[in-house]
Write an enzyme that holds these catalytic residues in place. Structure first.
Site, PDB file in Angstrom:
ATOM      1  CE  LYS A  14      -2.211  -0.853   3.865  1.00 23.85           C
ATOM      2  NZ  LYS A  14      -1.666  -2.141   4.268  1.00 23.85           N
ATOM      3  NE  ARG A  89      -4.273  -0.477   9.751  1.00 27.19           N
ATOM      4  CZ  ARG A  89      -3.156   0.007   9.185  1.00 27.19           C
ATOM      5  NH1 ARG A  89      -3.081   1.256   8.820  1.00 27.19           N
ATOM      6  NH2 ARG A  89      -2.121  -0.783   9.003  1.00 27.19           N
ATOM      7  NE  ARG A 128       7.247  -2.937   6.300  1.00 24.13           N
ATOM      8  CZ  ARG A 128       5.933  -2.794   6.357  1.00 24.13           C
ATOM      9  NH1 ARG A 128       5.287  -2.255   5.355  1.00 24.13           N
ATOM     10  NH2 ARG A 128       5.256  -3.192   7.404  1.00 24.13           N
ATOM     11  NE  ARG A 134       6.582  -0.410   9.829  1.00 23.87           N
ATOM     12  CZ  ARG A 134       5.413  -0.344   9.202  1.00 23.87           C
ATOM     13  NH1 ARG A 134       5.350   0.162   7.992  1.00 23.87           N
ATOM     14  NH2 ARG A 134       4.318  -0.784   9.771  1.00 23.87           N
ATOM     15  NE  ARG A 145       1.938  -4.311  11.543  1.00 22.01           N
ATOM     16  CZ  ARG A 145       2.898  -4.306  10.632  1.00 22.01           C
ATOM     17  NH1 ARG A 145       4.015  -4.974  10.841  1.00 22.01           N
ATOM     18  NH2 ARG A 145       2.756  -3.647   9.532  1.00 22.01           N
TER      19      ARG A 145
END
Ligand code: AMP
Length: 195
Positions: A14, A89, A128, A134, A145
């Site tokens: 996204k 969300r 990632r 992160r 998540r």
């Protein structure tokens, strides 16, 4: 005025697509995740409040998130339109967004649903984690998540489908190929790049 919303599980791409489409359509990409991360880095009161939820892979409470988006959508660069990445969300967020858009005389044109299979998502998120570091990309938090996405966010697709707004796009493949697929569905809905 063009209103685009990107929805999909963590790792679907996204953020990457939002940035590219924003340039192409000359509209701001509004990523609640990015805004929260910036606030965490700057140690603002909002960041301090949001950090715990984010590190645990949980959603930041609706009240905080809705206020943030309302404020962002009220800024002058939204005149041409907006692209929302990672918001709404929850059902509460959908309601608040509906209210806000109705009040400001705007609307959503399309909800782009980015899809990717679970295996691909896990490997993208692992990459990632290495590249961006992160704090919420650890295997345990990723699983959390994904579960929260399935429980709280996936049902939003039905809500928007009942309004005939959903365009499903395969998020698998090279970045520019996926962007081309998205452009195609936007064009099919009469949303041209110089709108
Ligand atoms: P993202 O970069 O979109 O994956 O968002 C990272 C984290 O920010 C999420 O796991 C949540 O903790 C928080 N967050 C981002 N957007 C929202 C939202 N719309 N509602 C609640 N929490 C959010």
């Amino acid at each position: 005025m063009i209103g685009i919303l990107l929805i999909g599980p963590p790792g679907a791409g996204k953020g990457t697509q939002a940035a590219l489409l924003a340039t192409r359509y000359s509209i701001p990409a509004i990523s609640t995740g990015d805004i929260f991360r910036k606030n965490v880095a700057d140690e603002t009161p909002l960041g301090v409040e949001a950090k715990g939820y984010m590190d645990r892979g949980e959603y930041v409470p609706d009240s905080l998130t809705n206020a943030l988006v309302k404020d962002r959508l009220s800024q002058s660069d939204v005149l041409n339109g907006f692209l929302l990445d990672g918001y709404p969300r929850t059902l509460d967020q959908v309601e608040k967004l509906d209210e806000f858009l109705a009040q400001s005389g705007t609307k959503l044109d399309v909800v782009v649903q980015l899809t990717a299979d679970r295996e691909e998502l896990v490997s993208r998120l692992a990459n990632r984690a290495e590249q961006q570091g992160r704090t919420d990309d650890t295997p345990e938090v990723i699983r959390k998540r994904q579960t929260i996405y399935e429980q709280q966010t996936a049902p939003l697709i039905d809500v928007y489908a009942s309004r005939s707004l959903v365009a499903k796009v395969d998020g698998l493949g090279e970045v520019n190929v996926v962007t081309a697929r998205i452009s195609e569905v936007l064009n099919a809905r009469g949303l041209s790049e110089d709108a």
